[in-house]
Design a protein around this motif. Structure first.
Motif, PDB file in Angstrom:
ATOM      1  N   VAL A 123      40.155  40.435  49.016  1.00  0.00           N
ATOM      2  CA  VAL A 123      39.739  40.760  47.645  1.00  0.00           C
ATOM      3  C   VAL A 123      38.918  42.058  47.722  1.00  0.00           C
ATOM      4  O   VAL A 123      37.989  42.169  48.521  1.00  0.00           O
ATOM      5  CB  VAL A 123      38.916  39.605  47.038  1.00  0.00           C
ATOM      6  CG1 VAL A 123      38.335  39.997  45.685  1.00  0.00           C
ATOM      7  CG2 VAL A 123      39.791  38.361  46.903  1.00  0.00           C
TER       8      VAL A 123
ATOM      9  N   HIS B  17      46.882  37.710  44.563  1.00  0.00           N
ATOM     10  CA  HIS B  17      46.362  37.810  45.938  1.00  0.00           C
ATOM     11  C   HIS B  17      47.173  38.742  46.832  1.00  0.00           C
ATOM     12  O   HIS B  17      46.785  39.009  47.961  1.00  0.00           O
ATOM     13  CB  HIS B  17      46.203  36.420  46.570  1.00  0.00           C
ATOM     14  CG  HIS B  17      47.455  35.737  46.993  1.00  0.00           C
ATOM     15  ND1 HIS B  17      47.836  35.654  48.312  1.00  0.00           N
ATOM     16  CD2 HIS B  17      48.396  35.077  46.295  1.00  0.00           C
ATOM     17  CE1 HIS B  17      48.965  34.956  48.395  1.00  0.00           C
ATOM     18  NE2 HIS B  17      49.327  34.592  47.180  1.00  0.00           N
TER      19      HIS B  17
ATOM     20  N   PRO C 235      42.285  37.790  43.673  1.00  0.00           N
ATOM     21  CA  PRO C 235      42.017  36.442  44.215  1.00  0.00           C
ATOM     22  C   PRO C 235      43.285  35.589  44.355  1.00  0.00           C
ATOM     23  O   PRO C 235      44.289  35.841  43.691  1.00  0.00           O
ATOM     24  CB  PRO C 235      41.105  35.840  43.149  1.00  0.00           C
ATOM     25  CG  PRO C 235      41.503  36.542  41.877  1.00  0.00           C
ATOM     26  CD  PRO C 235      41.898  37.939  42.272  1.00  0.00           C
TER      27      PRO C 235
ATOM     28  N   GLY D 110      39.566  34.208  37.865  1.00  0.00           N
ATOM     29  CA  GLY D 110      40.823  34.638  38.492  1.00  0.00           C
ATOM     30  C   GLY D 110      41.556  35.652  37.631  1.00  0.00           C
ATOM     31  O   GLY D 110      42.043  36.679  38.126  1.00  0.00           O
TER      32      GLY D 110
END
Ligand SMILES: Cc1ncc(COP(=O)(O)O)c(C=O)c1O
Length: 387
Positions: free
Chosen positions: A18, A202, A207, A243
């Motif tokens: 991240v 991701h 994330p 998120g």
């Protein structure tokens, strides 16, 4: 955890770190602004505003409308929603066209539909992993309602001609879905001929556990999750507010840095191809030029990819064999089999995937270790490798 400050991470198509900017954007939504986006009070309104603004910014970046973005738990869910949702929205069965090198989230979903009266054609690819638009055109049937072809392959990096395939679909009134998980943020993607597109945070320094399905206005889709009717009824479940905020920040960052980061990635990929192919009995899996910038896949005769990954790990270098999802399984990768890699070589594959932080020094580390590790493993192998 044992601290290993000198580790080099070259497995960015499995997942990425991240980015600090993304983490900073997300953080307030874990503590100070933790409301449920459906609540009426100020906490809820703050969360709703964050979701709305994230959706609008992402839609803008993709030249889509905000209501066309459906947030999900990731791309596995987005792929399933696209395939199963469009199948279940129909009254009868029908025919789906996809390719042999899709991610399992597509291949398992279409397989699951078969006993329910759906027919599936898995298109072949050429030796570099390209789907020929002509093959799509000749496989259309009267009852074909959906084509799903990925934008770029997660194991070998090959880019697919999705604009052309999408146009063929639209000429025939067939829905076109693309799994763009590895391409989003790295490629300029046009939605002109795309009805549905899957993405996952991701893979681009966002994330884990959040993705979206772009669904063109007017596309008929049945929801897979039933409950509170979130996401315009297409995906019930309390929104993952941090998120979603993180995904929007990651996409904005990827777009702002795209030219710089991808040109560095391309340069590193050229270095890798030049240097790694000097190792005897080695092949490149995929296309030299028609490739995503961050993925390079090689096969080394006479060794097992798993041993290679373990040996590199001992040297502090993280890479992978095939895709992370299928790594525990000792079957050769379905992608390598589809592009015709001989079985003896399909077992000895290594995927190297770079990220926004990968440097020349990281590639130097790999290039220093790899010939030695390959030679060591070959020396232990019962098979003789011709040079
Ligand atoms: C091409 C592709 N599709 C789908 C997925 C699944 O994404 P997620 O991890 O968000 O479920 C991945 C991840 O490996 C992928 O590379």
């Amino acid at each position: 955890m044992i601290p290993m400050p000198d580790r080099v991470y070259l497995d960015n198509s499995a997942t990425t770190a991240v980015a600090p900017e993304v983490l900073a954007a997300m953080r307030p939504y874990f503590d100070a602004r933790y409301g449920n986006a459906s609540s009426l009070h100020s906490f809820g309104r703050e969360a709703r505003q964050a979701v709305d603004e994230s959706r609008a910014a992402m839609a803008d970046a993709l030249a889509a409308r905000p209501e066309e973005i459906v947030f999900t738990s990731g791309a596995t869910e987005a792929d399933n929603l696209a395939i199963l949702g469009s199948a279940l929205a129909r009254s009868g069965g029908g025919h789906i066209l996809t390719s042999k090198i899709e991610h399992d989230a597509i291949l398992r979903a279409v397989e699951w539909l078969k006993p329910m009266g759906f027919d599936v054609t898995l298109l072949d690819v050429d030796g570099t992993g390209r789907v020929a638009p002509g093959d799509v055109a000749s496989a259309f049937r009267k009852d074909t309602f959906l084509v799903s072809i990925m934008a770029g392959n997660n194991e070998i990096g090959t880019r697919e001609p999705i604009d052309e395939i999408g146009r063929l679909c639209h000429d025939r009134g067939v829905l076109f879905h693309t799994d763009a998980v590895q391409a989003v943020g790295k490629e300029m993607l046009s939605l002109e001929n795309v009805d549905m597109l899957s993405a996952s945070a991701h893979k681009l320094h966002g994330p884990k556990g959040v993705g979206f399905l772009y669904v063109r206005r007017g596309t008929r889709l049945a929801p897979l999750l039933h409950g509170g009717g979130h996401e315009r009824g297409l995906r019930s479940g309390t929104e993952n507010v941090p998120g979603i905020v993180g995904f929007a920040a990651a996409l904005a960052l990827a777009q702002a840095e795209r030219v710089d980061v991808t040109s560095r990635m391309r340069r590193l990929r050229e270095r890798l191809m030049t240097e790694v192919l000097k190792i005897p009995a080695t092949r490149l899996n995929g296309h030299r030029a028609e490739s995503l910038p961050h993925i390079t896949n090689f096969s080394f005769a006479g060794i097992e990819g798993e041993s290679l990954v373990m040996k590199l790990d001992e040297a502090g270098i993280a890479a992978s064999t095939g895709s992370a999802c299928s790594s525990p399984n000792l079957e050769p990768s379905h992608v390598l089999v589809a592009i015709g890699v001989p079985l003896s070589m399909a077992h000895g594959s290594l995927r190297i995937s770079t990220g926004r932080d990968t440097t020349d020094a990281d590639i130097d580390r790999l290039l220093e270790a790899l010939p030695r590790v390959v030679a060591e493993l070959r020396a232990m192998s019962p098979f003789k490798v011709g040079e």
